[in-house]
Motif scaffolding. Structure first.
Motif, PDB file in Angstrom:
ATOM      1  N   SER A 101       0.832  -1.212   0.000  1.00  0.00           N
ATOM      2  CA  SER A 101       0.000   0.000   0.000  1.00  0.00           C
ATOM      3  C   SER A 101       0.861   1.255   0.000  1.00  0.00           C
ATOM      4  O   SER A 101       0.556   2.242  -0.687  1.00  0.00           O
ATOM      5  CB  SER A 101      -0.927   0.016   1.209  1.00  0.00           C
ATOM      6  OG  SER A 101      -1.879  -1.009   1.098  1.00  0.00           O
ATOM      7  N   ARG A 102       1.945   1.228   0.755  1.00  0.00           N
ATOM      8  CA  ARG A 102       2.825   2.398   0.791  1.00  0.00           C
ATOM      9  C   ARG A 102       3.467   2.654  -0.570  1.00  0.00           C
ATOM     10  O   ARG A 102       3.518   3.783  -1.036  1.00  0.00           O
ATOM     11  CB  ARG A 102       3.879   2.230   1.869  1.00  0.00           C
ATOM     12  CG  ARG A 102       3.310   2.504   3.248  1.00  0.00           C
ATOM     13  CD  ARG A 102       4.378   2.368   4.316  1.00  0.00           C
ATOM     14  NE  ARG A 102       3.879   2.818   5.589  1.00  0.00           N
ATOM     15  CZ  ARG A 102       3.040   2.119   6.351  1.00  0.00           C
ATOM     16  NH1 ARG A 102       2.607   0.948   5.965  1.00  0.00           N
ATOM     17  NH2 ARG A 102       2.633   2.600   7.514  1.00  0.00           N
ATOM     18  N   TRP A 103       3.982   1.594  -1.199  1.00  0.00           N
ATOM     19  CA  TRP A 103       4.593   1.769  -2.515  1.00  0.00           C
ATOM     20  C   TRP A 103       3.572   2.275  -3.528  1.00  0.00           C
ATOM     21  O   TRP A 103       3.882   3.153  -4.338  1.00  0.00           O
ATOM     22  CB  TRP A 103       5.226   0.473  -3.018  1.00  0.00           C
ATOM     23  CG  TRP A 103       6.621   0.286  -2.520  1.00  0.00           C
ATOM     24  CD1 TRP A 103       7.077  -0.742  -1.758  1.00  0.00           C
ATOM     25  CD2 TRP A 103       7.732   1.147  -2.736  1.00  0.00           C
ATOM     26  NE1 TRP A 103       8.411  -0.559  -1.484  1.00  0.00           N
ATOM     27  CE2 TRP A 103       8.840   0.592  -2.074  1.00  0.00           C
ATOM     28  CE3 TRP A 103       7.904   2.347  -3.412  1.00  0.00           C
ATOM     29  CZ2 TRP A 103      10.094   1.187  -2.086  1.00  0.00           C
ATOM     30  CZ3 TRP A 103       9.158   2.936  -3.421  1.00  0.00           C
ATOM     31  CH2 TRP A 103      10.237   2.353  -2.768  1.00  0.00           C
ATOM     32  N   ARG A 104       2.370   1.742  -3.502  1.00  0.00           N
ATOM     33  CA  ARG A 104       1.322   2.194  -4.419  1.00  0.00           C
ATOM     34  C   ARG A 104       1.077   3.696  -4.229  1.00  0.00           C
ATOM     35  O   ARG A 104       1.037   4.459  -5.189  1.00  0.00           O
ATOM     36  CB  ARG A 104       0.035   1.403  -4.188  1.00  0.00           C
ATOM     37  CG  ARG A 104      -1.091   1.803  -5.145  1.00  0.00           C
ATOM     38  CD  ARG A 104      -2.422   1.180  -4.782  1.00  0.00           C
ATOM     39  NE  ARG A 104      -2.843   1.664  -3.473  1.00  0.00           N
ATOM     40  CZ  ARG A 104      -3.075   0.885  -2.417  1.00  0.00           C
ATOM     41  NH1 ARG A 104      -2.942  -0.416  -2.498  1.00  0.00           N
ATOM     42  NH2 ARG A 104      -3.453   1.420  -1.263  1.00  0.00           N
ATOM     43  N   ASP A 105       0.933   4.121  -2.986  1.00  0.00           N
ATOM     44  CA  ASP A 105       0.664   5.532  -2.705  1.00  0.00           C
ATOM     45  C   ASP A 105       1.837   6.428  -3.093  1.00  0.00           C
ATOM     46  O   ASP A 105       1.644   7.521  -3.634  1.00  0.00           O
ATOM     47  CB  ASP A 105       0.322   5.726  -1.228  1.00  0.00           C
ATOM     48  CG  ASP A 105      -1.013   5.111  -0.847  1.00  0.00           C
ATOM     49  OD1 ASP A 105      -1.816   4.780  -1.755  1.00  0.00           O
ATOM     50  OD2 ASP A 105      -1.256   4.941   0.360  1.00  0.00           O
ATOM     51  N   ILE A 106       3.038   5.983  -2.817  1.00  0.00           N
ATOM     52  CA  ILE A 106       4.226   6.781  -3.159  1.00  0.00           C
ATOM     53  C   ILE A 106       4.353   6.920  -4.678  1.00  0.00           C
ATOM     54  O   ILE A 106       4.594   8.019  -5.188  1.00  0.00           O
ATOM     55  CB  ILE A 106       5.498   6.165  -2.542  1.00  0.00           C
ATOM     56  CG1 ILE A 106       5.491   6.391  -1.025  1.00  0.00           C
ATOM     57  CG2 ILE A 106       6.752   6.753  -3.175  1.00  0.00           C
ATOM     58  CD1 ILE A 106       6.548   5.611  -0.291  1.00  0.00           C
ATOM     59  N   LYS A 107       4.190   5.841  -5.419  1.00  0.00           N
ATOM     60  CA  LYS A 107       4.290   5.904  -6.880  1.00  0.00           C
ATOM     61  C   LYS A 107       3.182   6.775  -7.469  1.00  0.00           C
ATOM     62  O   LYS A 107       3.418   7.541  -8.410  1.00  0.00           O
ATOM     63  CB  LYS A 107       4.252   4.503  -7.477  1.00  0.00           C
ATOM     64  CG  LYS A 107       5.522   3.712  -7.218  1.00  0.00           C
ATOM     65  CD  LYS A 107       5.406   2.317  -7.788  1.00  0.00           C
ATOM     66  CE  LYS A 107       6.663   1.503  -7.543  1.00  0.00           C
ATOM     67  NZ  LYS A 107       6.549   0.148  -8.098  1.00  0.00           N
ATOM     68  N   LYS A 108       1.996   6.675  -6.917  1.00  0.00           N
ATOM     69  CA  LYS A 108       0.877   7.500  -7.382  1.00  0.00           C
ATOM     70  C   LYS A 108       1.182   8.983  -7.149  1.00  0.00           C
ATOM     71  O   LYS A 108       1.038   9.812  -8.050  1.00  0.00           O
ATOM     72  CB  LYS A 108      -0.400   7.095  -6.653  1.00  0.00           C
ATOM     73  CG  LYS A 108      -1.618   7.854  -7.077  1.00  0.00           C
ATOM     74  CD  LYS A 108      -2.837   7.350  -6.308  1.00  0.00           C
ATOM     75  CE  LYS A 108      -4.056   8.172  -6.596  1.00  0.00           C
ATOM     76  NZ  LYS A 108      -5.221   7.710  -5.824  1.00  0.00           N
ATOM     77  N   TYR A 109       1.621   9.325  -5.953  1.00  0.00           N
ATOM     78  CA  TYR A 109       1.956  10.710  -5.619  1.00  0.00           C
ATOM     79  C   TYR A 109       3.082  11.227  -6.515  1.00  0.00           C
ATOM     80  O   TYR A 109       2.988  12.312  -7.084  1.00  0.00           O
ATOM     81  CB  TYR A 109       2.349  10.815  -4.147  1.00  0.00           C
ATOM     82  CG  TYR A 109       2.823  12.191  -3.755  1.00  0.00           C
ATOM     83  CD1 TYR A 109       1.908  13.210  -3.495  1.00  0.00           C
ATOM     84  CD2 TYR A 109       4.181  12.490  -3.666  1.00  0.00           C
ATOM     85  CE1 TYR A 109       2.341  14.488  -3.155  1.00  0.00           C
ATOM     86  CE2 TYR A 109       4.621  13.755  -3.330  1.00  0.00           C
ATOM     87  CZ  TYR A 109       3.691  14.748  -3.072  1.00  0.00           C
ATOM     88  OH  TYR A 109       4.130  16.006  -2.741  1.00  0.00           O
ATOM     89  N   ALA A 110       4.141  10.435  -6.647  1.00  0.00           N
ATOM     90  CA  ALA A 110       5.291  10.863  -7.441  1.00  0.00           C
ATOM     91  C   ALA A 110       4.902  11.069  -8.899  1.00  0.00           C
ATOM     92  O   ALA A 110       5.355  12.016  -9.544  1.00  0.00           O
ATOM     93  CB  ALA A 110       6.417   9.841  -7.323  1.00  0.00           C
ATOM     94  N   SER A 111       4.050  10.214  -9.426  1.00  0.00           N
ATOM     95  CA  SER A 111       3.620  10.332 -10.819  1.00  0.00           C
ATOM     96  C   SER A 111       2.841  11.619 -11.058  1.00  0.00           C
ATOM     97  O   SER A 111       2.911  12.209 -12.134  1.00  0.00           O
ATOM     98  CB  SER A 111       2.747   9.145 -11.208  1.00  0.00           C
ATOM     99  OG  SER A 111       3.483   7.956 -11.162  1.00  0.00           O
ATOM    100  N   GLN A 112       2.110  12.062 -10.065  1.00  0.00           N
ATOM    101  CA  GLN A 112       1.284  13.263 -10.205  1.00  0.00           C
ATOM    102  C   GLN A 112       2.038  14.546  -9.890  1.00  0.00           C
ATOM    103  O   GLN A 112       1.723  15.599 -10.438  1.00  0.00           O
ATOM    104  CB  GLN A 112       0.069  13.167  -9.273  1.00  0.00           C
ATOM    105  CG  GLN A 112      -0.877  12.060  -9.641  1.00  0.00           C
ATOM    106  CD  GLN A 112      -1.955  11.830  -8.580  1.00  0.00           C
ATOM    107  OE1 GLN A 112      -1.887  12.369  -7.480  1.00  0.00           O
ATOM    108  NE2 GLN A 112      -2.928  11.009  -8.909  1.00  0.00           N
ATOM    109  N   GLU A 113       3.017  14.485  -9.001  1.00  0.00           N
ATOM    110  CA  GLU A 113       3.622  15.707  -8.467  1.00  0.00           C
ATOM    111  C   GLU A 113       4.984  16.098  -9.032  1.00  0.00           C
ATOM    112  O   GLU A 113       5.376  17.244  -8.910  1.00  0.00           O
ATOM    113  CB  GLU A 113       3.754  15.583  -6.943  1.00  0.00           C
ATOM    114  CG  GLU A 113       2.425  15.453  -6.235  1.00  0.00           C
ATOM    115  CD  GLU A 113       1.532  16.668  -6.396  1.00  0.00           C
ATOM    116  OE1 GLU A 113       2.054  17.802  -6.416  1.00  0.00           O
ATOM    117  OE2 GLU A 113       0.311  16.482  -6.517  1.00  0.00           O
ATOM    118  N   PHE A 114       5.708  15.163  -9.612  1.00  0.00           N
ATOM    119  CA  PHE A 114       7.069  15.472 -10.020  1.00  0.00           C
ATOM    120  C   PHE A 114       7.200  15.546 -11.533  1.00  0.00           C
ATOM    121  O   PHE A 114       6.630  14.743 -12.248  1.00  0.00           O
ATOM    122  CB  PHE A 114       8.051  14.423  -9.475  1.00  0.00           C
ATOM    123  CG  PHE A 114       8.180  14.483  -7.990  1.00  0.00           C
ATOM    124  CD1 PHE A 114       9.030  15.388  -7.386  1.00  0.00           C
ATOM    125  CD2 PHE A 114       7.431  13.636  -7.187  1.00  0.00           C
ATOM    126  CE1 PHE A 114       9.143  15.447  -6.007  1.00  0.00           C
ATOM    127  CE2 PHE A 114       7.529  13.694  -5.801  1.00  0.00           C
ATOM    128  CZ  PHE A 114       8.395  14.599  -5.220  1.00  0.00           C
TER     129      PHE A 114
END
Length: 119
Positions: A26-39
């Motif tokens: 769940s943490r990896w999913r959330d981190i990848k989702k956030y990074a894909s949208q924000e960076f």
């Protein structure tokens, strides 16, 4: 999160999870989702995350330091920058502010991480 580095096709993180919590997926999913949208990544790169993840429980202070070094040297290893301090998507500068690294770390010689290959 104690350390991270975000590259165009993968990332590395060093976390301290709450006791009894091992929900890495769940943490990896959330981190990848956030990074894909924000960076925003450098021109000519793709945001194509590698599948899955690899986890490792830190054994001792030496193991922790080796992982910190590996994470922060990763953009240099992959040819994205000449020095860890120049990579914008990393915790390196925060670690310098904490006194964990000198600003020029990784520029004078290659850190002792040659036997580590966790891609």
């Amino acid at each position: 999160m104690e350390a991270f580095v975000l590259l165009p096709d993968h990332l590395h993180c060093l976390w301290t999870l709450p006791e009894g919590d091992a929900d890495y997926s769940s943490r990896w999913r959330d981190i990848k989702k956030y990074a894909s949208q924000e960076f925003l990544f450098p021109p000519g790169t793709q945001n194509a995350w590698q599948r899955g993840f690899w986890e490792h429980v830190i054994r001792d202070e030496n193991d922790w330091q080796r992982h910190m070094d590996y994470i922060h040297y990763n953009p240099v290893k992959h040819g994205w920058t000449k020095a860890p301090r120049h990579w914008e998507w990393s915790s390196f500068r925060q670690c310098v502010q904490k006194g964990w690294y000198e600003l020029d770390w990784g520029t004078q010689h290659t850190p002792d991480i040659a036997d580590m290959n966790w891609e």
